[in-house]
Design an enzyme around this catalytic site. Structure first.
Site, PDB file in Angstrom:
ATOM      1  N   GLU A 111       0.825  -1.208   0.000  1.00  0.00           N
ATOM      2  CA  GLU A 111       0.000   0.000   0.000  1.00  0.00           C
ATOM      3  C   GLU A 111       0.857   1.255   0.000  1.00  0.00           C
ATOM      4  O   GLU A 111       1.988   1.262   0.483  1.00  0.00           O
ATOM      5  CB  GLU A 111      -0.882   0.016   1.258  1.00  0.00           C
ATOM      6  CG  GLU A 111      -1.835  -1.138   1.274  1.00  0.00           C
ATOM      7  CD  GLU A 111      -2.617  -1.212   2.567  1.00  0.00           C
ATOM      8  OE1 GLU A 111      -3.384  -2.160   2.719  1.00  0.00           O
ATOM      9  OE2 GLU A 111      -2.451  -0.315   3.428  1.00  0.00           O
ATOM     10  N   CYS A 124       3.531   8.294   1.787  1.00  0.00           N
ATOM     11  CA  CYS A 124       3.938   7.219   2.692  1.00  0.00           C
ATOM     12  C   CYS A 124       4.166   5.960   1.863  1.00  0.00           C
ATOM     13  O   CYS A 124       3.234   5.466   1.226  1.00  0.00           O
ATOM     14  CB  CYS A 124       2.834   7.008   3.725  1.00  0.00           C
ATOM     15  SG  CYS A 124       3.127   5.625   4.832  1.00  0.00           S
ATOM     16  N   CYS A 131       5.918  -8.114   7.130  1.00  0.00           N
ATOM     17  CA  CYS A 131       6.935  -7.671   8.081  1.00  0.00           C
ATOM     18  C   CYS A 131       7.206  -8.803   9.049  1.00  0.00           C
ATOM     19  O   CYS A 131       6.326  -9.602   9.332  1.00  0.00           O
ATOM     20  CB  CYS A 131       6.435  -6.438   8.841  1.00  0.00           C
ATOM     21  SG  CYS A 131       7.673  -5.695   9.909  1.00  0.00           S
ATOM     22  N   CYS A 135       4.851  -6.564  15.806  1.00  0.00           N
ATOM     23  CA  CYS A 135       4.430  -5.628  16.847  1.00  0.00           C
ATOM     24  C   CYS A 135       2.960  -5.926  17.179  1.00  0.00           C
ATOM     25  O   CYS A 135       2.136  -6.091  16.282  1.00  0.00           O
ATOM     26  CB  CYS A 135       4.617  -4.195  16.366  1.00  0.00           C
ATOM     27  SG  CYS A 135       6.348  -3.806  16.042  1.00  0.00           S
ATOM     28  N   CYS A 138      -0.106  -3.861  15.875  1.00  0.00           N
ATOM     29  CA  CYS A 138      -0.105  -3.567  14.453  1.00  0.00           C
ATOM     30  C   CYS A 138      -1.159  -4.433  13.769  1.00  0.00           C
ATOM     31  O   CYS A 138      -1.270  -5.624  14.054  1.00  0.00           O
ATOM     32  CB  CYS A 138       1.298  -3.867  13.924  1.00  0.00           C
ATOM     33  SG  CYS A 138       1.699  -2.964  12.458  1.00  0.00           S
ATOM     34  N   GLY A 186       6.268  -2.729   6.402  1.00  0.00           N
ATOM     35  CA  GLY A 186       7.616  -3.264   6.492  1.00  0.00           C
ATOM     36  C   GLY A 186       8.529  -2.447   7.392  1.00  0.00           C
ATOM     37  O   GLY A 186       8.184  -1.353   7.839  1.00  0.00           O
ATOM     38  N   SER A 218      11.240   5.674   9.193  1.00  0.00           N
ATOM     39  CA  SER A 218      10.736   5.242  10.493  1.00  0.00           C
ATOM     40  C   SER A 218      11.194   3.818  10.786  1.00  0.00           C
ATOM     41  O   SER A 218      11.071   2.933   9.952  1.00  0.00           O
ATOM     42  CB  SER A 218       9.207   5.303  10.489  1.00  0.00           C
ATOM     43  OG  SER A 218       8.698   4.866  11.734  1.00  0.00           O
ATOM     44  N   SER A 240       9.802   4.276  16.372  1.00  0.00           N
ATOM     45  CA  SER A 240       8.547   3.793  16.966  1.00  0.00           C
ATOM     46  C   SER A 240       8.830   3.332  18.389  1.00  0.00           C
ATOM     47  O   SER A 240       9.124   2.172  18.626  1.00  0.00           O
ATOM     48  CB  SER A 240       7.994   2.633  16.128  1.00  0.00           C
ATOM     49  OG  SER A 240       7.659   3.107  14.843  1.00  0.00           O
ATOM     50  N   HIS A 242       6.859   3.855  21.559  1.00  0.00           N
ATOM     51  CA  HIS A 242       5.613   3.230  22.041  1.00  0.00           C
ATOM     52  C   HIS A 242       5.588   2.803  23.505  1.00  0.00           C
ATOM     53  O   HIS A 242       4.528   2.417  24.009  1.00  0.00           O
ATOM     54  CB  HIS A 242       5.212   2.027  21.185  1.00  0.00           C
ATOM     55  CG  HIS A 242       5.024   2.332  19.722  1.00  0.00           C
ATOM     56  ND1 HIS A 242       4.428   3.483  19.267  1.00  0.00           N
ATOM     57  CD2 HIS A 242       5.355   1.622  18.614  1.00  0.00           C
ATOM     58  CE1 HIS A 242       4.400   3.465  17.940  1.00  0.00           C
ATOM     59  NE2 HIS A 242       4.957   2.361  17.522  1.00  0.00           N
ATOM     60  N   CYS A 360      -2.333   1.681   7.014  1.00  0.00           N
ATOM     61  CA  CYS A 360      -1.832   0.688   6.058  1.00  0.00           C
ATOM     62  C   CYS A 360      -2.139  -0.723   6.526  1.00  0.00           C
ATOM     63  O   CYS A 360      -2.150  -1.010   7.693  1.00  0.00           O
ATOM     64  CB  CYS A 360      -0.333   0.846   5.873  1.00  0.00           C
ATOM     65  SG  CYS A 360       0.069   2.265   4.889  1.00  0.00           S
TER      66      CYS A 360
END
Ligand code: SAH
Length: 385
Positions: A111, A124, A131, A135, A138, A186, A218, A240, A242, A360
């Site tokens: 995407e 983006c 991936c 996470c 996600c 990814g 990122s 990231s 978090h 995404c």
């Protein structure tokens, strides 16, 4: 749903014997023209011309490359191609956000999202199909397959977006795509070589010439590659984060077990931009009663002390079966005010393109009619933007 969706045939015929020029380095392009019989003394000039056609003007065919000579144009058309990914689906949000589901030559899908802002916008782009990081918050793309995108596929996304937005050179230099964020599917630093090759072409001053300051990469915190990225690419960094302690971050971002918070923050302090007071962005997904307490906010201030940092608070984009909820507005506001009081910019990311599932992974999942339940084992990484 207020979005307009158009499906276009994604499987235009490709000749696999053709060499796609998009994404080749200058050295690889030189080899390609040499194979076509361009004499050595002309190769440099020809590569320069090709480069400008491809990356300055966005040429989509060899026929339009008027200064290359008829003979060479014919040979190029016989042996080479200028390929972007195919568009499987385009979605337009009422807020101007656009999202594309792209189909790659092998049938895999990724995407890409364009987020406009007044007179410019951010693109983006994805770096991998799927991936490996798993996470927990996600969105599950239920993508069984994970592979790196090639440099051509990464760069091809950008080229395609410029085609779609009619954003190739115009006299006033105005750009619809003014920034690139490597925040799609990814982990870009797990595909470092191809990402670097694509970004180096995007930054090349004879071609697209986007500044390194207009590019943000990122990462979930692949520490060894962060150092390399800072040394070689010097693009803006987003991390990231978090969570503020290893116990919680081990759960949310399993990569933390290999590269815990202290190591990650040190890598941020060592990142070149940090010395130049170019701020590092810390992404922080707001998960109700998981990472959003006032103590967490104070700990975050302590962790980032002295770093030129900006904190992006991302309201959790919930998906069916997700093990978390988004923090309440109240908790997000209180969290942000602790950061603001300590002098950090901490904008709360406004949800964009909600009507077209701009986070995404969601479009791809819908396209595959994948079950939205949480699966054990491998899950696709998805941007939550
Ligand atoms: N792998 C890289 C690139 C992905 S960027 C990285 O981890 O940084 C996508 C961003 O959106 C990351 O910060 C990711 O953690 C976040 N994200 C993923 N799913 C999300 C969700 N459901 N809600 C909010 N943010 C999410």
């Amino acid at each position: 749903m207020n979005s307009a969706s158009e499906d276009v045939p994604a499987d235009t015929v490709r000749d696999e014997n053709l060499l796609n020029l998009i994404g080749l380095t200058r050295t690889e392009l030189t080899e390609a023209v040499a194979k076509l019989g361009v004499p050595e003394r002309q190769q440099r000039m020809r590569v320069g011309q090709l480069w400008r056609w491809l990356y300055n003007r966005g040429a989509a065919s060899f026929a339009e490359m008027s200064d290359l000579g008829k003979e060479l144009r014919l040979r190029l058309a016989e042996g080479c191609s200028i390929e972007r990914p195919n568009i499987a689906q385009t979605l337009h949000s009422t807020d101007g956000t656009m999202k594309w589901l792209l189909r790659l030559a092998d049938g895999n899908e990724v995407e890409m999202v364009y987020i406009p802002d007044l007179d410019h916008g951010a693109l983006c782009i994805s770096s991998q199909v799927g991936c490996t990081l798993n996470c927990r918050f996600c969105h599950t793309g239920t993508m069984p397959l994970v592979r790196n995108l090639t440099a051509g596929e990464i760069l091809g996304q950008f080229m395609l977006a410029r085609d779609c937005l009619d954003d190739w050179p115009n006299p006033d230099g105005h750009r619809k795509i003014s920034t690139i964020v490597m925040m799609g599917m990814g982990e870009p630093l797990l595909n470092y070589d191809n990402v670097a090759q694509a970004l180096n072409i995007i930054m090349d001053s004879d071609g697209i010439a986007l500044s390194r300051r207009a590019i943000t990469l990122s990462t979930a915190g692949l520490v060894p590659a962060m150092e390399r990225c800072g040394r070689e690419l010097r693009v803006n960094l987003a991390v990231s984060l978090h969570a503020v302690n290893d116990e919680v971050r081990d759960q949310l971002v399993p990569l933390n077990r290999r590269h815990p918070i202290a190591e990650l923050i040190q890598a941020c302090r060592d990142y070149p931009s940090a010395n130049n007071a170019r701020r590092i962005t810390f992404e922080y997904v707001m998960l109700q009663e998981v990472n959003d307490s006032l103590e967490d906010a104070h700990e975050l201030v302590r962790l980032l002390h002295g770093l030129p940092a900006k904190i992006n608070l991302i309201p959790f984009n919930a998906w069916p079966g997700a093990p978390y909820e988004c923090s309440s507005n109240n908790r997000i506001r209180r969290f942000a005010s602790v950061l603001n009081d300590a002098g950090f910019a901490a904008p709360v990311r406004a949800p964009r393109g909600r009507d077209i599932m701009a986070a995404c992974g969601q479009l791809k999942s819908a396209s595959k009619k994948a079950p939205a339940v949480k699966r054990k084992g491998r899950r696709a990484n998805t941007a939550g933007g």
